[in-house]
Scaffold this motif. Sequence first.
Motif, short mmCIF file in Angstrom:
data_model
loop_
_atom_site.label_atom_id
_atom_site.label_comp_id
_atom_site.label_asym_id
_atom_site.label_seq_id
_atom_site.Cartn_x
_atom_site.Cartn_y
_atom_site.Cartn_z
N VAL A 296 24.50 10.52 -32.64
CA VAL A 296 23.43 10.08 -31.75
C VAL A 296 23.53 10.79 -30.40
O VAL A 296 24.63 11.08 -29.90
N ASP A 297 22.41 11.11 -29.82
CA ASP A 297 22.35 11.80 -28.53
C ASP A 297 22.22 10.78 -27.40
O ASP A 297 21.19 10.12 -27.26
N VAL A 298 23.27 10.63 -26.61
CA VAL A 298 23.27 9.67 -25.51
C VAL A 298 23.43 10.38 -24.17
O VAL A 298 23.78 9.74 -23.17
N ARG A 299 23.17 11.67 -24.12
CA ARG A 299 23.41 12.44 -22.89
C ARG A 299 22.55 11.94 -21.73
O ARG A 299 22.98 11.98 -20.57
N ASN A 300 21.34 11.48 -22.01
CA ASN A 300 20.44 11.03 -20.94
C ASN A 300 20.48 9.53 -20.71
O ASN A 300 19.66 9.00 -19.97
N ILE A 301 21.40 8.85 -21.37
CA ILE A 301 21.50 7.40 -21.24
C ILE A 301 22.64 7.06 -20.29
O ILE A 301 23.80 7.38 -20.55
N ASN A 302 22.31 6.41 -19.18
CA ASN A 302 23.31 6.05 -18.17
C ASN A 302 23.50 4.54 -18.04
O ASN A 302 24.37 4.09 -17.30
N ALA A 303 22.68 3.77 -18.73
CA ALA A 303 22.82 2.30 -18.77
C ALA A 303 22.44 1.85 -20.17
O ALA A 303 21.47 2.31 -20.75
N MET A 304 23.23 0.94 -20.71
CA MET A 304 22.99 0.46 -22.07
C MET A 304 23.55 -0.95 -22.22
O MET A 304 24.14 -1.50 -21.27
N LEU A 305 23.35 -1.55 -23.37
CA LEU A 305 23.95 -2.85 -23.65
C LEU A 305 25.46 -2.68 -23.75
O LEU A 305 25.95 -1.71 -24.33
N ASN A 306 26.19 -3.63 -23.19
CA ASN A 306 27.64 -3.49 -23.05
C ASN A 306 28.35 -4.00 -24.29
O ASN A 306 28.38 -5.21 -24.56
N ASP A 307 28.95 -3.08 -25.03
CA ASP A 307 29.67 -3.44 -26.25
C ASP A 307 30.90 -4.28 -25.97
O ASP A 307 31.44 -4.92 -26.87
N ASN A 308 31.37 -4.30 -24.73
CA ASN A 308 32.52 -5.11 -24.35
C ASN A 308 32.13 -6.41 -23.65
O ASN A 308 33.00 -7.14 -23.17
#
Length: 566
Positions: A296-308
């Motif tokens: 998966v390409d996440v290079r432009n993603i700087n905020a996401m749902l927190n897996d922790n």
Amino acid sequence: MGANCVKRQRTPVRNIRQRTSVEENNEEPFILVLNERSPNPSSSSGTSFPFLRRRSVNEDSRQLWYTRHTLSENDIDKHVLETLRILRVSAENDTNLIIRMRMFRSWANGEKGWKMILNSLIRAIPLEDPLGPSAITLFIDHCPLPTKKAVSNFISELHLSRDLNKQEHGVKTESRHRNICAVLGHLAESLASPFSKLMLTDEILEYLLSAVNAESCVSDTSSTNILFSLIALEKLSQVKDNKDRIMQTDITHRLQELECFYASDDYRKRQVGFLSQWLLDNIFLAEGRSCTYETVDVRNINAMLNDNDVSEYLKLSADGLEARSDAPSFESVRCTFSVDRGVWFYEVTVVTSGVMQIGWATKHSKFLNHDGFGIGDDEFSYAYDGCRQLCWYQAQSHPHSHPSWKEGDTLGLLLDIDNLETVFYLNGIPLPPSKNLFNIAKNGFFAAASFMSFQQCRFNFGSEPFRFPPTDREFSTFNDVAILGDSDKTILPKHLKLKALLQQRTSFRDDHCTICCDNEADTTLMPCGHDGLCHDCSRQISQCHLCRQTIQSRKTAEKTLDPNMA
């Protein structure tokens, strides 16, 4: 949850196996009807007996009678549908809803009644109701636990087979298949391992697999059948023996054909694609296939749902922007970035139209998934519920003017900390601003959401253009300001995450502190003589962590320290 009414049943109930006689176990469900007149002895309505009570001096002396009315399938179906209707509009612990739930428990208190309730859920819950599958899990949770014999008899009486699934068509039969899968999946998840093994007969396995076919994913009803067949297989696979049996089939090939629907604009197919991809990453691993997080390409993603920072049963996509729950509990998640000032906005695409509470929360907001409490159920969070048309704060609700959301709708969420306002938008139409969130919470705000079972949505924190951005004020996005390292963007499948934790655990040196696991264990507690702590951690306690004896001094490798020394 803001839906306390969908809290899982915690009241102690008798197991069916504790019934005292065969006659009692096979007793049909009944209700008692209160009459003012003495019953006609020749009436066929049921057994009657007097209602005995203490009367006051001036009270009417007429005798009241109870008539026992045995319930028919039609009676139970009507009760199921009316309870479903009340559940859809019920905000809190509605008295009517509580009584209706207790009636399920009473009627299912024997094998015959238990089977009648489950068959009614399969027969009566309509396909088009977004709360239907969630209601099935809720209603079953309010029934006593079945015996092994009751489960076996129930499954055999369904007469399921691969050929039957292929022959059935139409809304009524599609509804039946969806409901059967929801019932089987929840029973497998709720009952102990021997029961779950008993459930996976050859006929059940063939029946479920026959629906998992990419070629049949051409309509909403077919997609729904595939989805709930996969959910049932997932829950059955929680027992290792069942998982091994399923893996001996061509399940991984079928899932790889279905995961291509992950990005589909058809939201039923999208659910199938999401779940297929998640199962391939986490449960049914295919030889030679890379896990999604590796591609998966996440290079432009700087905020996401927190897996922790997520409750235990919520499923997250590899890019951290989509979430789904198939658990009977109320699962919650916060994002990776918090804000203290300014104006902020994000959007959510509604993939399923059931109960989700989406909004804002601080780190103090509690995730009590098994008790049904999530976002909007404490003083540190505020949430929008588009299914029941409610807003939630401190587990109290108030209705809003938006229509019920539907698949594909866009929920916009604006947080104006400077002016102490939150605004919710549905497809660009705003609700009046609210200040509730700021009654106690003042800073550290996260985007957050809670999910009832079988619900899914996708988040946009600014990595893609917004569909309906606010036009009355300027705002910032999380994605423009937040920073995530490569490791923080990686959402590992559950088995790899567990493996990493185990490796981390085995990497601890024997001479490390047993509390912080970082510093050298150089301190012995006196007078008990217990050791295994570093000096910093030993200063945090006044009693020995092992024997609870009061610490009089601490002895390090170099000197003995008085307990009051800095």
